[in-house]
Design a protein around this motif. Sequence first.
Motif, PDB file in Angstrom:
ATOM      1  N   SER A 187       0.845  -1.212   0.000  1.00  0.00           N
ATOM      2  CA  SER A 187       0.000   0.000   0.000  1.00  0.00           C
ATOM      3  C   SER A 187       0.871   1.249   0.000  1.00  0.00           C
ATOM      4  O   SER A 187       0.541   2.249  -0.657  1.00  0.00           O
ATOM      5  N   ASN A 188       1.997   1.209   0.732  1.00  0.00           N
ATOM      6  CA  ASN A 188       2.941   2.342   0.712  1.00  0.00           C
ATOM      7  C   ASN A 188       3.471   2.570  -0.700  1.00  0.00           C
ATOM      8  O   ASN A 188       3.551   3.710  -1.175  1.00  0.00           O
ATOM      9  N   LEU A 205       2.140   1.657  -3.595  1.00  0.00           N
ATOM     10  CA  LEU A 205       1.064   2.175  -4.454  1.00  0.00           C
ATOM     11  C   LEU A 205       0.922   3.684  -4.284  1.00  0.00           C
ATOM     12  O   LEU A 205       0.798   4.424  -5.263  1.00  0.00           O
ATOM     13  N   GLU A 206       0.934   4.127  -3.037  1.00  0.00           N
ATOM     14  CA  GLU A 206       0.791   5.556  -2.766  1.00  0.00           C
ATOM     15  C   GLU A 206       1.971   6.348  -3.327  1.00  0.00           C
ATOM     16  O   GLU A 206       1.781   7.418  -3.924  1.00  0.00           O
ATOM     17  N   LYS A 243       1.287   9.175  -6.209  1.00  0.00           N
ATOM     18  CA  LYS A 243       1.607  10.578  -5.931  1.00  0.00           C
ATOM     19  C   LYS A 243       2.683  11.112  -6.873  1.00  0.00           C
ATOM     20  O   LYS A 243       2.623  12.249  -7.332  1.00  0.00           O
ATOM     21  N   ASP A 270      -5.815  -1.691   3.712  1.00  0.00           N
ATOM     22  CA  ASP A 270      -5.119  -0.443   3.391  1.00  0.00           C
ATOM     23  C   ASP A 270      -4.807  -0.338   1.899  1.00  0.00           C
ATOM     24  O   ASP A 270      -4.730   0.768   1.350  1.00  0.00           O
ATOM     25  N   VAL A 271      -4.655  -1.478   1.205  1.00  0.00           N
ATOM     26  CA  VAL A 271      -4.460  -1.446  -0.250  1.00  0.00           C
ATOM     27  C   VAL A 271      -5.733  -0.946  -0.932  1.00  0.00           C
ATOM     28  O   VAL A 271      -5.695  -0.065  -1.811  1.00  0.00           O
ATOM     29  N   GLU A 279      -8.114   0.830   0.388  1.00  0.00           N
ATOM     30  CA  GLU A 279      -8.328   2.234   0.759  1.00  0.00           C
ATOM     31  C   GLU A 279      -7.400   3.167  -0.019  1.00  0.00           C
ATOM     32  O   GLU A 279      -7.791   4.272  -0.413  1.00  0.00           O
ATOM     33  N   THR A 280      -6.178   2.710  -0.280  1.00  0.00           N
ATOM     34  CA  THR A 280      -5.252   3.507  -1.100  1.00  0.00           C
ATOM     35  C   THR A 280      -5.780   3.626  -2.525  1.00  0.00           C
ATOM     36  O   THR A 280      -5.727   4.709  -3.129  1.00  0.00           O
ATOM     37  N   ARG A 337      -8.348   6.302  -2.719  1.00  0.00           N
ATOM     38  CA  ARG A 337      -7.878   7.680  -2.546  1.00  0.00           C
ATOM     39  C   ARG A 337      -7.282   8.285  -3.809  1.00  0.00           C
ATOM     40  O   ARG A 337      -7.227   9.502  -3.947  1.00  0.00           O
ATOM     41  N   PHE A 338      -6.834   7.445  -4.725  1.00  0.00           N
ATOM     42  CA  PHE A 338      -6.130   7.956  -5.900  1.00  0.00           C
ATOM     43  C   PHE A 338      -6.851   7.572  -7.188  1.00  0.00           C
ATOM     44  O   PHE A 338      -6.997   6.392  -7.502  1.00  0.00           O
TER      45      PHE A 338
END
Length: 481
Positions: free
Chosen positions: A253-254, A256-257, A261, A281-282, A284-285, A288-289
């Motif tokens: 998930s980190n 991916l973010e 970004k 969290d994956v 949810e990420t 968000r994007f």
Amino acid sequence: MEKIIDESKQGESLVLEPKKENTRKLFIESYGCAMNFSDSEIVASILFKEGYNTTQNLEEADLVLVNTCSIRDKAEQTVRKRLEKYNAVKRINPKMKVGVLGCMAERLKSKFLEEEKIVDLVVGPDAYKDLPNLLAEVDEGRDAINVILSKDETYGDISPVRLNSNGVSAYVSITRGCDNMCTFCVVPFTRGRERSRDPQSILEEINDLWVRGYKEITLLGQNVDSYLWYGGGLKKDFEKASDLQKATAVSFSNLLELCAKAYPKMRIRFSTSNPQDLTLDVIETMARFKNICDHIHLPVQSGSNRILKEMNRLHTREQYFELIDNIRRILPNCSISQDMITGFPTETDADHQDTLSLMDYVKYNFGYMFTYSERPGTLAERKLEDDVPEEVKKRRLDDIVQLQRQHSEFRTNAFMNTTVEVLIERESKKSDQQWSGRTSQNVVAVFPKEQYKVGDLVNVKITDCTSATLIGEVTGYAMND
């Protein structure tokens, strides 16, 4: 073994722009998963620097390589037929060398080199950097082999060449190997244990693609959700990492973010996920994007808890439903696709009905469906008898395929009279007057070309559909902000 997918890449020979000073020619074909196609790009890059231009003409090649798959017997038989073809050409052109790469190379090394003598070199998935040395051995008249599995090789320092690329979409490998010991699968034995690639090298590769005009990447791994970078090494050794390494570790998930970004106008996909490792969290990420596409390939393999246990899948039917419910809640527009194996040892009609009922619950957008094929060296081959008759396997597969067609049609019909964003990838296979591209949900859409071009992101009003394809008209360029 029927699939409702596009298999156009299977067995495709790969070519890139030639370099004048290169004097030798490489012909390379790939079979199997997307990872094999990605690996072929790494191999071509290594050999390009060694004086090899790629060619699509088998007869003129100095070196012929086939990147192989061991996941099913059918895949292996296809490769064997290709090796027969290569050797027929080799009798006319004795200077030509033939090599086997990938998963079959590791599994059948002795048979290919010593017993059948049908190849000159055998190179496993972690040994591609050794190709120059191996080819030197072949040039000296010796057979060459390297199938040693690595604890740390990720090819993060190799910039892959893009073979037969549409210039729009590209694979970016982020992990290698697999720690999930599913009893039907050869991957842990042919590709080794899981290790992840330095996120900085991943971002650098994406940047290189963006600068060259690519609009979409697929983060690739046998199990992408297991991505874990803590400075290098095997994932299983993470527990031995220092407190600092653990505190600064990068999860999927980190990653991916970070990618979303850093390149907000680059479409981002990923494959393949595993139900036991896909965390909230994956999802949810993804929510968000906007540039992370709304599609998750989530292999389930069976709808029966008993068969899932026999397969050593570390999730239950109920846990899978909970995950599906969370995806639907957090990402209502997300498409979900599946892998399904029917006829696994001891599978009963009741187990088969459990699979059909699971499919009815999820209603996948599309799927990859197979009958069970016993693979030498797997836990299932060693411990379980392949006891489901072929005619029963085929009948059950037909049930699964027919139900998937209904669900695919249900899912594509939901797009009727809506407007979707589509990235134009290529000319339609059925008409040179139409473009073809994919929605965020990974559904193919076709529409009149008009003034648009490959690489454009456009809004398409859907006016018709089949079970696999959306049909529509462009209403204008999509805002890519």
